[in-house]
Motif scaffolding. Structure first.
Motif, PDB file in Angstrom:
ATOM      1  N   VAL A  82     -31.395 -12.652  63.873  1.00 27.08           N
ATOM      2  CA  VAL A  82     -31.189 -11.587  64.009  1.00 27.08           C
ATOM      3  C   VAL A  82     -30.371 -11.619  63.060  1.00 27.08           C
ATOM      4  O   VAL A  82     -30.339 -10.937  61.774  1.00 27.08           O
ATOM      5  N   ALA A  83     -28.956 -12.622  62.931  1.00 26.28           N
ATOM      6  CA  ALA A  83     -27.933 -12.847  62.073  1.00 26.28           C
ATOM      7  C   ALA A  83     -28.029 -13.268  61.138  1.00 26.28           C
ATOM      8  O   ALA A  83     -27.747 -12.964  59.599  1.00 26.28           O
ATOM      9  N   GLU A  84     -29.333 -14.710  60.372  1.00 28.22           N
ATOM     10  CA  GLU A  84     -30.247 -14.704  59.342  1.00 28.22           C
ATOM     11  C   GLU A  84     -30.117 -13.797  58.613  1.00 28.22           C
ATOM     12  O   GLU A  84     -30.455 -13.731  57.283  1.00 28.22           O
ATOM     13  N   LYS A  85     -31.113 -12.411  59.985  1.00 30.58           N
ATOM     14  CA  LYS A  85     -31.953 -11.627  58.723  1.00 30.58           C
ATOM     15  C   LYS A  85     -31.078 -10.685  58.660  1.00 30.58           C
ATOM     16  O   LYS A  85     -30.857 -10.017  57.007  1.00 30.58           O
ATOM     17  N   TYR A  87     -29.262 -16.950  50.294  1.00 35.66           N
ATOM     18  CA  TYR A  87     -30.278 -15.764  49.640  1.00 35.66           C
ATOM     19  C   TYR A  87     -28.948 -14.644  47.672  1.00 35.66           C
ATOM     20  O   TYR A  87     -29.990 -13.857  48.021  1.00 35.66           O
ATOM     21  N   SER A  88     -27.417 -14.593  48.699  1.00 31.66           N
ATOM     22  CA  SER A  88     -27.439 -14.528  47.189  1.00 31.66           C
ATOM     23  C   SER A  88     -26.937 -15.692  45.905  1.00 31.66           C
ATOM     24  O   SER A  88     -26.765 -16.532  46.290  1.00 31.66           O
ATOM     25  N   LEU A  89     -27.128 -14.765  45.178  1.00 32.55           N
ATOM     26  CA  LEU A  89     -26.069 -16.047  43.837  1.00 32.55           C
ATOM     27  C   LEU A  89     -25.170 -16.400  43.992  1.00 32.55           C
ATOM     28  O   LEU A  89     -24.003 -15.718  44.358  1.00 32.55           O
ATOM     29  N   ASN A  90     -24.945 -17.570  43.471  1.00 32.27           N
ATOM     30  CA  ASN A  90     -23.521 -18.505  44.095  1.00 32.27           C
ATOM     31  C   ASN A  90     -22.471 -18.251  43.328  1.00 32.27           C
ATOM     32  O   ASN A  90     -21.204 -18.038  43.821  1.00 32.27           O
ATOM     33  N   LEU A  91     -22.621 -17.187  42.021  1.00 28.88           N
ATOM     34  CA  LEU A  91     -21.282 -17.119  41.032  1.00 28.88           C
ATOM     35  C   LEU A  91     -21.146 -15.351  41.344  1.00 28.88           C
ATOM     36  O   LEU A  91     -19.716 -15.694  41.307  1.00 28.88           O
ATOM     37  N   VAL A  92     -21.652 -15.020  42.564  1.00 31.66           N
ATOM     38  CA  VAL A  92     -21.797 -13.576  43.237  1.00 31.66           C
ATOM     39  C   VAL A  92     -20.462 -14.171  44.880  1.00 31.66           C
ATOM     40  O   VAL A  92     -19.624 -13.373  44.206  1.00 31.66           O
ATOM     41  N   SER A 104     -15.104 -12.209  50.438  1.00 35.59           N
ATOM     42  CA  SER A 104     -15.095 -12.582  51.801  1.00 35.59           C
ATOM     43  C   SER A 104     -15.501 -12.150  52.846  1.00 35.59           C
ATOM     44  O   SER A 104     -15.539 -11.246  53.111  1.00 35.59           O
ATOM     45  N   VAL A 105     -15.919 -12.791  53.937  1.00 38.50           N
ATOM     46  CA  VAL A 105     -16.977 -12.007  55.642  1.00 38.50           C
ATOM     47  C   VAL A 105     -16.519 -12.288  56.377  1.00 38.50           C
ATOM     48  O   VAL A 105     -15.817 -13.615  56.627  1.00 38.50           O
ATOM     49  N   PRO A 116     -24.018 -18.355  61.527  1.00 37.23           N
ATOM     50  CA  PRO A 116     -25.702 -18.436  60.825  1.00 37.23           C
ATOM     51  C   PRO A 116     -25.772 -17.025  59.928  1.00 37.23           C
ATOM     52  O   PRO A 116     -26.604 -17.445  58.766  1.00 37.23           O
ATOM     53  N   LEU A 117     -25.598 -15.712  59.334  1.00 35.81           N
ATOM     54  CA  LEU A 117     -24.974 -14.749  58.909  1.00 35.81           C
ATOM     55  C   LEU A 117     -24.388 -15.769  57.431  1.00 35.81           C
ATOM     56  O   LEU A 117     -24.877 -15.404  56.613  1.00 35.81           O
ATOM     57  N   LYS A 118     -23.497 -16.674  57.571  1.00 36.89           N
ATOM     58  CA  LYS A 118     -22.836 -16.571  56.205  1.00 36.89           C
ATOM     59  C   LYS A 118     -23.296 -17.772  55.424  1.00 36.89           C
ATOM     60  O   LYS A 118     -23.492 -17.291  53.898  1.00 36.89           O
ATOM     61  N   THR A 119     -24.312 -18.190  56.789  1.00 45.42           N
ATOM     62  CA  THR A 119     -25.133 -19.411  55.957  1.00 45.42           C
ATOM     63  C   THR A 119     -26.662 -18.405  54.875  1.00 45.42           C
ATOM     64  O   THR A 119     -26.754 -19.700  54.345  1.00 45.42           O
TER      65      THR A 119
END
Length: 413
Positions: A330-333, A374-379, A384-385, A366-369
């Protein structure tokens, strides 16, 4: 002592005022708003911020003092040879009632002018369902609380209702529940309670609480995830909540992210919420147990007949393998969904709130991973999460505060 025959509260939502009276009410609201972000201020501060004369600022301050909204906090030096009187808000000058309606319970509290909850009642048993009896129960719970707190109703400026679903914040209508006749629920509640009522979506009130009372420091571009039985985000851009054209901004849960045959509550297939929500979490664990997987939650299911979010949190705390396995999925999704918001909004901060935020680090890692994947590293490097430090408190705090800020004109839609 306050002048009870006519006070600023009676003018908050008044109609038919003269143009001069409306101007003075607006100025008083601005003074109160200024005091809400400063410990105390002087008449000179008011004069400068409102661009009005010293005598006019003194008149307005005098009126607020007479009505009991503010207090003089003493005289201090503000320059060479000059002493000035300082003024601040009186906590008991005005109150704002918040009612958080959840799936199985209601939380209710009342906040003073100083943004402190002075009295609350949590976890009142309640079953969220579409019926006239359910609405009557909400009204009875509110009236019972008003009777218990023994605060003069004339000092309560308004009631904030926080509830799941799609809310028309202009009309106060809940589009997903409580449709009885032609009147929106706002009108029904105002008639029954005798107080102005403001209704907003639970994710937005939670976000409001998190933004003003939670882990945010100086960040102004913030997303707050309400991770509960459902899910949605509250959006702040430059410190202001984003409503969107129709008031429905933040429906992240209904992005069609998955190719599955699961029907979402919105009626469509493949929504993020079908795979990432408290309901999805419970469905996945139940299905795996039915196929023979062992879990601590089997005993819960037998004893209660159903599984709640609190049971999932407890199972994770106990290190239940099956629950941790599903949590990782769930966290990954969820991370995949949040990666979309990061790419679009480029926020400074994402706060994970709602009941499931109590999962803590087992959720966050797992959410941060997934966000990195899935997001752009530049962004994402500037985002912070964090997990909420308010958890269940955020909704009620936000519910009370948004009433105050709407009345003062700090939040508009």
């Amino acid at each position: 002592m306050p002048n009870k025959s006519h006070t600023f509260i009676s003018e908050f939502n008044a109609t038919g005022l003269s143009s001069i009276a409306i101007k003075d009410v607006t100025r008083k609201k601005r003074i109160i708003a200024q005091m809400s972000t400063n410990d105390d201020i002087t008449i000179n501060d008011v004069s400068e911020s409102l661009n009005i004369s010293i005598p006019k600022a003194s008149e307005l301050i005098g009126s607020l003092l007479k009505e009991g909204f503010i207090k003089e906090t003493g005289k201090r030096s503000v320059g060479k040879g000059r002493n000035a009187s300082f003024y601040s808000l009186r906590s008991e000058g005005c109150y704002f009632l918040g009612v958080e309606i959840k799936k199985y319970k209601i939380n209710i509290g009342i906040m003073g002018f100083d943004k402190v909850i002075v009295k609350s009642k949590l976890d009142i048993p309640f079953l969220y369902q579409e019926s006239g009896e359910s609405l009557k129960e909400i009204i009875a719970i509110i009236n019972d609380f008003l009777n218990e707190i023994k605060i003069d109703k004339s000092k309560i400026a308004g009631v904030g209702i926080s509830i799941a679903g799609r809310i028309n914040v202009r009309t106060g209508d809940i589009l997903t529940i409580y449709h009885f006749g032609d009147a929106p629920i706002k009108s029904i509640l105002e008639k029954e309670l005798g107080l102005p009522v403001f209704i907003d979506n639970d994710s937005r009130t939670i976000a409001y609480g998190e933004f003003h009372f939670g882990k945010r420091k100086q960040e102004n571009d913030v997303l707050v995830m309400n991770f509960d039985y459902g899910m949605a985000i509250g959006i702040f851009v430059k410190g202001k909540p984003v409503y969107g054209a129709s008031g429905y901004a933040g429906e992240l849960s209904h992005i069609p992210l998955f190719d599955n045959e699961l029907i979402c509550f919105c009626g469509k297939k493949g929504c993020l919420e079908t795979e990432v929500s408290g309901f999805a979490f419970i469905r996945k664990i139940t299905a795996l147990m039915e196929k023979g997987s062992n879990s601590f939650l089997q005993k819960v299911l037998v004893e209660k007949g159903f599984i709640e979010i609190e049971d999932i949190i407890f199972a994770v705390e106990k290190g239940d393998n099956l629950t941790l396995q599903v949590l990782s999925e769930v966290a990954e999704k969820l991370g995949r969904g949040l990666a979309i918001t990061i790419n679009i909004f480029n926020p400074e901060l994402i706060i994970i709130g709602g009941s499931l935020s109590a999962l803590g680090e087992p959720l966050l890692l797992p959410l941060k991973t997934a966000i990195i994947e899935y997001s752009l590293n530049l962004v994402n490097k500037d985002t912070s999460v964090v997990i909420s430090n308010l958890q269940y408190k955020a909704g009620l705090l936000g519910c009370c505060l948004f009433v105050r800020d709407k009345i003062l004109g700090l939040v508009t839609f």
